[in-house]
Design a protein around this motif. Structure first.
Motif, mmCIF file in Angstrom:
data_model
loop_
_atom_site.group_PDB
_atom_site.id
_atom_site.type_symbol
_atom_site.label_atom_id
_atom_site.label_comp_id
_atom_site.label_asym_id
_atom_site.label_seq_id
_atom_site.Cartn_x
_atom_site.Cartn_y
_atom_site.Cartn_z
ATOM 1 N N HIS A 227 3.953 -3.060 5.286
ATOM 2 C CA HIS A 227 4.322 -4.111 4.883
ATOM 3 C C HIS A 227 3.970 -5.810 5.694
ATOM 4 O O HIS A 227 3.101 -6.446 5.565
ATOM 5 C CB HIS A 227 5.424 -4.473 4.335
ATOM 6 N N SER A 228 3.792 -5.096 7.127
ATOM 7 C CA SER A 228 3.705 -5.928 8.208
ATOM 8 C C SER A 228 1.983 -5.983 8.370
ATOM 9 O O SER A 228 1.587 -7.141 8.526
ATOM 10 C CB SER A 228 3.899 -5.811 9.597
ATOM 11 N N ARG A 229 1.669 -4.840 8.650
ATOM 12 C CA ARG A 229 0.112 -5.189 8.356
ATOM 13 C C ARG A 229 -0.219 -6.019 7.612
ATOM 14 O O ARG A 229 -1.589 -6.395 7.457
ATOM 15 C CB ARG A 229 -0.770 -3.316 8.077
ATOM 16 N N ALA A 230 -0.357 -5.610 6.098
ATOM 17 C CA ALA A 230 -0.096 -6.162 4.972
ATOM 18 C C ALA A 230 -0.125 -7.453 5.177
ATOM 19 O O ALA A 230 -1.533 -8.824 4.474
ATOM 20 C CB ALA A 230 0.384 -5.926 3.683
ATOM 21 N N LEU A 231 0.767 -8.452 5.846
ATOM 22 C CA LEU A 231 0.794 -9.772 5.627
ATOM 23 C C LEU A 231 0.168 -10.631 6.686
ATOM 24 O O LEU A 231 -0.160 -11.996 6.861
ATOM 25 C CB LEU A 231 2.099 -9.646 5.578
ATOM 26 N N ALA A 232 0.000 -9.207 7.610
ATOM 27 C CA ALA A 232 -1.174 -9.558 8.861
ATOM 28 C C ALA A 232 -2.101 -9.619 9.053
ATOM 29 O O ALA A 232 -3.554 -11.027 8.757
ATOM 30 C CB ALA A 232 -1.286 -8.826 10.133
ATOM 31 N N LEU A 233 -3.002 -8.980 7.681
ATOM 32 C CA LEU A 233 -4.526 -9.171 6.808
ATOM 33 C C LEU A 233 -4.801 -9.883 6.354
ATOM 34 O O LEU A 233 -5.680 -10.483 6.320
ATOM 35 C CB LEU A 233 -4.800 -7.747 6.686
ATOM 36 N N ALA A 234 -3.815 -10.780 5.491
ATOM 37 C CA ALA A 234 -4.156 -12.013 4.811
ATOM 38 C C ALA A 234 -4.336 -12.731 5.232
ATOM 39 O O ALA A 234 -4.308 -14.030 5.071
ATOM 40 C CB ALA A 234 -2.942 -11.982 3.969
ATOM 41 N N GLU A 235 -3.469 -13.141 6.646
ATOM 42 C CA GLU A 235 -4.030 -14.052 7.753
ATOM 43 C C GLU A 235 -5.210 -14.433 8.109
ATOM 44 O O GLU A 235 -5.929 -15.312 8.397
ATOM 45 C CB GLU A 235 -2.707 -14.406 8.784
ATOM 46 N N ALA A 236 -5.866 -13.035 9.334
ATOM 47 C CA ALA A 236 -7.216 -12.799 9.336
ATOM 48 C C ALA A 236 -6.554 -11.178 9.637
ATOM 49 O O ALA A 236 -6.508 -10.339 9.741
ATOM 50 C CB ALA A 236 -7.123 -13.357 10.931
#
Length: 241
Positions: free
Chosen positions: A41-50
């Motif tokens: 979930h953390s990786r997905a949220l981060a990837l949504a930013e950049a």
């Protein structure tokens, strides 16, 4: 950023769902069933930013976890944060903010206690300029004006208090709730009778029961802890504490 409250898994799931448009119920179930579930979930949220972004989880008032009546969920919440902080790619950071007088409760979870012992920083009282920034800057970021007389009145009211920040936060939240169309001014502050008076509406009518969080969350210091060396965290009332 999140505050764990009495049901930290639900709060964590709601925070993820709000950022990902997922189902908070499904996310909570996944978090409860797998101590490594926060990593994807953390990786997905981060990837949504950049593409190369990391994720920072800031858990404010972490001491609330120790008020949760469910010992298993307290442990699960700590496990999720610790595993995320140890994510193999080093793109997840976890920062806990908690009252110093609750640090001893971390010994309920041996690994959490070890991390806090190794990586904690004690934050002392804030100077006037720091408190002023904590009042003004969050409002400025959301385009909300503040009457300078209001800021001065708040500073005068909290000066000399051993632990002013929870009281100040509660007063500012109450001003936000009552806010007029324009800037926040001293009129509303007078109506709530200042920092201490802002707590009174939270009492139950006809009882002497004190307001829950803000009146009790006064302590002599704040402990900020990075859980991992490899580290990479919601619009409500603007907050600076």
């Amino acid at each position: 950023m999140l505050r764990p409250g009495l049901d930290p898994l639900t709060e964590l799931a709601a925070t993820i769902a709000a950022r990902s448009n997922g189902s908070a119920m499904d996310i909570r179930k996944a978090l409860a069933g797998n101590p490594e579930a926060l990593i994807p979930h953390s990786r997905a949220l981060a990837l949504a930013e950049a593409p190369d972004a990391g994720m920072v989880w800031v858990v404010d008032q972490f001491e609330e976890v120790f008020r949760s009546p469910n010992a298993d969920e307290r442990r699960q919440f700590a496990d999720l944060l610790l595993r995320a902080a140890d994510a193999p790619d080093g793109r997840v950071w976890v920062l806990l903010v908690m009252r110093v007088d609750f640090v001893h409760r971390a010994w309920e979870h041996a690994d959490l206690a070890r991390r806090i012992a190794e990586r904690s920083v004690i934050v002392g009282p804030m100077a006037d300029d720091d408190v002023r920034a904590a009042i003004v800057e969050p409002a400025r970021r959301v385009g909300l004006g503040l009457d300078p007389n209001l800021v001065a009145a708040i500073l005068d009211d909290i000066r000399g208090l051993a632990t002013p920040l929870p009281l100040m936060e509660h007063a500012l939240a109450e001003l936000w709730r009552r806010r007029p169309a324009g800037p926040l001014d001293i009129t509303g502050y007078i109506e709530i009778k200042g920092v201490r008076g802002a707590l009174r509406p939270a009492r139950r009518p006809g009882t002497g029961t004190p307001p829950p969080a803000a009146a009790r969350d006064c302590s002599p210091g704040v402990d900020r802890t990075h859980l991992g060396e490899r580290r990479g965290g919601g619009h409500s009332p603007p907050r600076g504490t």
